[in-house]
Design an enzyme around this catalytic site. Structure first.
Site, mmCIF file in Angstrom:
data_model
loop_
_atom_site.group_PDB
_atom_site.id
_atom_site.type_symbol
_atom_site.label_atom_id
_atom_site.label_comp_id
_atom_site.label_asym_id
_atom_site.label_seq_id
_atom_site.Cartn_x
_atom_site.Cartn_y
_atom_site.Cartn_z
ATOM 1 N N ASP A 9 0.855 -1.183 0.000
ATOM 2 C CA ASP A 9 0.000 0.000 0.000
ATOM 3 C C ASP A 9 0.891 1.234 0.000
ATOM 4 O OD1 ASP A 9 -2.013 -1.825 0.212
ATOM 5 O OD2 ASP A 9 -2.694 -1.201 2.203
ATOM 6 N N ASP A 130 -15.260 -4.595 -0.990
ATOM 7 C CA ASP A 130 -14.809 -4.330 0.371
ATOM 8 C C ASP A 130 -16.031 -4.096 1.257
ATOM 9 O OD1 ASP A 130 -12.232 -4.527 -0.615
ATOM 10 O OD2 ASP A 130 -12.089 -2.380 -1.016
#
Length: 240
Positions: A9, A130
């Protein structure tokens, strides 16, 4: 055997991890390229890269970092975060992404997402699903939509989607163990999916449990950086 996909990330060009998607709970771990090279050195073939600046800004920000990784390794990279327009998706592929992960647009502009499925093919598209409190979350997990998980998946499975990345947001970055029951529910409903589990992985035992549950793939990040998982040990387990 479950497919192992380490994650990077990115915020401000650095490798970071958040807790439950909270940008105020950020830990910096160094340079993305250094991590990617280490993954490849051990033997990993896949990499999941998320542009967290892009997710927050609603457009790709860290494509230069993506290009650095793809030009310096042979990793198959899937890239997500901030892909909202035709220009964004073209930028991601131009920077070397083999696949892109699309979440928010599949909720807010399904016609555009369907167009991308037709244009680029389902093999290059990963549907990001998600979940928080049973609802699909969007825009860097800053908003919860009205979409329930299984009906949301159904319309895209019917359209040919086979790759789905599902993060249980309450688990993400917590090292509290993965949401195995959630992933089993998805696989029971849509056994044809190449489901990528994400969130909560804390140990080799968690990955062994996901494999035993028949989950096709797993993304893991914080457990690497916090040294809860030994990458070489994990690789040796998969290839024993």
């Amino acid at each position: 055997m479950i497919e192992l996909i380490p994650a990077i990330d990115i915020i401000n060009g650095q490798c970071v991890r958040l807790t439950k998607g909270d940008y105020d709970q950020k830990t910096v771990y160094g340079k993305p390229l250094d991590m990617a090279l280490e993954f490849e050195r051990i033997g990993y073939k896949r990499l999941h890269v998320v542009d967290l600046d892009g997710a927050k800004s609603k457009h790709i920000v860290n494509d230069a970092v993506l290009r650095e990784i793809t030009s310096s390794t042979n990793l198959v990279v899937d890239f997500g975060g901030g892909i909202k327009t035709n220009e964004d998706i073209e930028k991601a592929f131009a920077a070397g992404a083999s696949m892109v992960t699309i979440g928010s647009i599949a909720v807010t502009n399904p016609d555009l997402f369907m167009g991308w499925l037709e244009q680029y093919g389902t093999d290059r598209m990963i549907l990001g699903a998600d979940v928080r409190h049973g609802k699909i979350s969007i825009n860097g997990w800053k908003e919860d939509s009205a979409e329930d998980l299984l009906p949301f998946l159904k319309k895209y499975v019917d359209a040919g989607v086979r790759n789905v990345l599902c993060t249980e947001i309450s688990k993400d970055g917590t090292l509290a163990g993965p949401a195995i029951e959630l992933y089993q529910e998805i696989m029971d409903a849509y056994p044809q999916l190449h489901l990528i589990a994400s969130g909560g992985v804390s140990s080799l035992n968690d990955i062994i449990a996901l494999n035993a549950a028949g989950i096709p793939a797993v993304v893991f990040g914080k457990a690497i950086y916090e040294r809860k998982i030994n990458l070489k040990e994990l690789w040796d387990w998969q290839n024993a």
